[in-house]
Design a protein around this motif. Structure first.
Motif, PDB file in Angstrom:
ATOM      1  N   PRO A  29       0.820  -1.124   0.026  1.00 52.98           N
ATOM      2  CA  PRO A  29       0.056  -0.070   0.047  1.00 52.98           C
ATOM      3  C   PRO A  29       0.825   0.961  -0.232  1.00 52.98           C
ATOM      4  N   PRO A  30       0.405   2.191  -0.701  1.00 49.79           N
ATOM      5  CA  PRO A  30       1.074   3.513  -0.799  1.00 49.79           C
ATOM      6  C   PRO A  30       1.705   4.040   0.782  1.00 49.79           C
ATOM      7  N   GLU A  31       0.851   3.963   1.658  1.00 46.32           N
ATOM      8  CA  GLU A  31       0.984   4.434   2.855  1.00 46.32           C
ATOM      9  C   GLU A  31       2.146   3.440   3.656  1.00 46.32           C
ATOM     10  N   GLN A  32       2.201   2.332   3.138  1.00 49.68           N
ATOM     11  CA  GLN A  32       3.387   1.659   3.790  1.00 49.68           C
ATOM     12  C   GLN A  32       4.593   1.504   2.912  1.00 49.68           C
ATOM     13  N   THR A  33       4.718   2.094   1.689  1.00 48.13           N
ATOM     14  CA  THR A  33       5.778   1.949   0.893  1.00 48.13           C
ATOM     15  C   THR A  33       6.870   2.779   1.163  1.00 48.13           C
ATOM     16  N   VAL A  34       6.536   4.163   1.778  1.00 44.62           N
ATOM     17  CA  VAL A  34       7.712   4.914   2.022  1.00 44.62           C
ATOM     18  C   VAL A  34       8.586   3.909   3.165  1.00 44.62           C
ATOM     19  N   ALA A  35       7.898   3.933   4.138  1.00 45.32           N
ATOM     20  CA  ALA A  35       8.753   3.189   5.372  1.00 45.32           C
ATOM     21  C   ALA A  35       9.417   1.795   4.898  1.00 45.32           C
ATOM     22  N   ALA A  36       8.638   1.006   4.088  1.00 43.86           N
ATOM     23  CA  ALA A  36       9.393  -0.252   3.717  1.00 43.86           C
ATOM     24  C   ALA A  36      10.700   0.032   2.847  1.00 43.86           C
ATOM     25  N   VAL A  37      10.593   0.923   1.983  1.00 43.72           N
ATOM     26  CA  VAL A  37      11.534   1.334   1.066  1.00 43.72           C
ATOM     27  C   VAL A  37      12.856   2.034   1.807  1.00 43.72           C
ATOM     28  N   GLN A  38      12.436   3.039   2.629  1.00 38.31           N
ATOM     29  CA  GLN A  38      13.519   3.529   3.741  1.00 38.31           C
ATOM     30  C   GLN A  38      14.073   2.604   4.513  1.00 38.31           C
ATOM     31  N   THR A  39      13.384   1.376   4.920  1.00 35.23           N
ATOM     32  CA  THR A  39      14.104   0.478   5.681  1.00 35.23           C
ATOM     33  C   THR A  39      14.988  -0.432   4.921  1.00 35.23           C
ATOM     34  N   ALA A  40      14.784  -0.844   3.647  1.00 34.94           N
ATOM     35  CA  ALA A  40      15.591  -1.456   2.837  1.00 34.94           C
ATOM     36  C   ALA A  40      16.720  -0.647   2.554  1.00 34.94           C
ATOM     37  N   LEU A  41      16.794   0.522   2.223  1.00 35.60           N
ATOM     38  CA  LEU A  41      17.988   1.313   1.861  1.00 35.60           C
ATOM     39  C   LEU A  41      18.900   1.549   3.021  1.00 35.60           C
ATOM     40  N   GLU A  42      18.300   1.536   4.322  1.00 34.09           N
ATOM     41  CA  GLU A  42      19.145   1.620   5.403  1.00 34.09           C
ATOM     42  C   GLU A  42      19.930   0.207   5.576  1.00 34.09           C
ATOM     43  N   VAL A  43      19.162  -0.897   5.076  1.00 32.95           N
ATOM     44  CA  VAL A  43      19.663  -2.215   5.185  1.00 32.95           C
ATOM     45  C   VAL A  43      21.122  -2.328   4.435  1.00 32.95           C
ATOM     46  N   GLY A  44      20.724  -1.856   3.092  1.00 35.44           N
ATOM     47  CA  GLY A  44      21.716  -2.099   2.226  1.00 35.44           C
ATOM     48  C   GLY A  44      21.252  -2.271   0.934  1.00 35.44           C
TER      49      GLY A  44
END
Length: 290
Positions: A24-39
């Motif tokens: 869902p769009p409202e969860q996408t920002v957090a998911a992508v931010q987490t992924a980028l932080e992880v590597g």
């Protein structure tokens, strides 16, 4: 095993990416931010997912240099056609907030409108020539569709993104991709989204994969992702849970043996609920006249 793959046009792409299908769009920002932080440095989205804008927002918030992130997105069928697909690029680039897209692919073939499919791909070729995209490709193309497309266009797709996991290893599609020099990229790389006829479990609960994981202290998902990467495929697992996103990236510190790879290959059941793949998604699609 390298963490990157060189496409057939020389562009280097991170082999493992985060997919945001059905996120869902409202969860996408957090998911992508987490992924980028992880590597993670590869994000796969699509116009039809309705979350390109949020993917772009997460990338901007990350503070990571744009050139260090590989963005992949897809043109939906209602934007097929030469001019329509050029406009589809403009829409996606605007939503993502970028001037150039790293990999732009057609979401599926339209067998009943294949001339329009070809015209859409020719637009991708134009975008590549103009430097607006770095690589082009397709998704959910059967071998026969690849043959038709390559016979009528000039540039071989860099990628064909297809459903592929231990219960459905798509041998014919993988062979067709290899014949053309096209990278196989797996969506649903760890299974788990369909029912499997005659099987009491999904790949995520399969005892063969579980036993292999136990030997390495890894989950079944991690074993399956390692299986993909060691066989030179790209994989784009999806999740909105921070712990799962992190777990799915933790696959570069162990190595499966040839026997273990073969045991996972042997789990192949065959095509699941969609034997002719995305050709069937042509149902009830209204494609506007050119």
């Amino acid at each position: 095993m390298t963490t990157t793959i060189t496409l057939n046009n020389g562009v280097t792409m991170p082999a493992l990416g985060l997919g945001v299908f059905q996120t869902p769009p409202e969860q996408t920002v957090a998911a992508v931010q987490t992924a980028l932080e992880v590597g993670y440095r590869h994000i796969d989205t699509a116009a039809a997912y309705g979350n390109e804008r949020e993917v772009g927002e997460a990338i901007r918030r990350s503070g990571i240099d744009r050139d260090d992130i590989f963005i992949e997105t897809k043109v939906w069928v209602t934007d097929y056609g030469y001019d329509q697909t050029l406009h589809a690029f403009d829409k996606s680039a605007r939503k993502l907030g970028v001037d150039r897209i790293d990999l732009l692919i057609l979401h599926q073939a339209l067998p009943a409108h294949f001339d329009r499919t070809v015209a859409a791909y020719q637009a991708l070729e134009k975008l590549l020539a103009d430097g607006k995209v770095r690589a082009i490709g397709v998704s959910n193309f059967l071998p026969i569709r690849l043959d038709e497309l390559t016979a009528r266009t000039d540039i071989v797709p860099a990628v064909n993104q297809i459903e592929l996991h231990p219960y459905n290893i798509r041998p014919q599609s993988q062979a067709a991709n290899a014949k053309h020099g096209i990278l196989t990229q797996a969506w649903a790389p760890i299974g788990g989204i369909r029912h499997y006829s005659g099987s009491p479990q999904t790949p995520l609960t399969d005892p063969v994969i579980t036993a292999i994981g136990d030997q390495y202290g890894k989950t079944t998902a991690q074993v399956m992702l390692r299986w993909h990467l060691q066989q030179s495929r790209s994989a784009i697992p999806k999740s909105v849970r921070a712990e799962r996103i992190t777990e799915n990236f933790d696959v570069f510190d162990f190595h499966l043996t040839d026997d273990e790879l073969a045991r996972i290959d042997a789990l192949h059941i065959g095509d699941t609920m969609n034997p002719d793949e995305m050709d069937f998604l042509s149902f009830d699609i209204t494609v506007p006249e050119a």
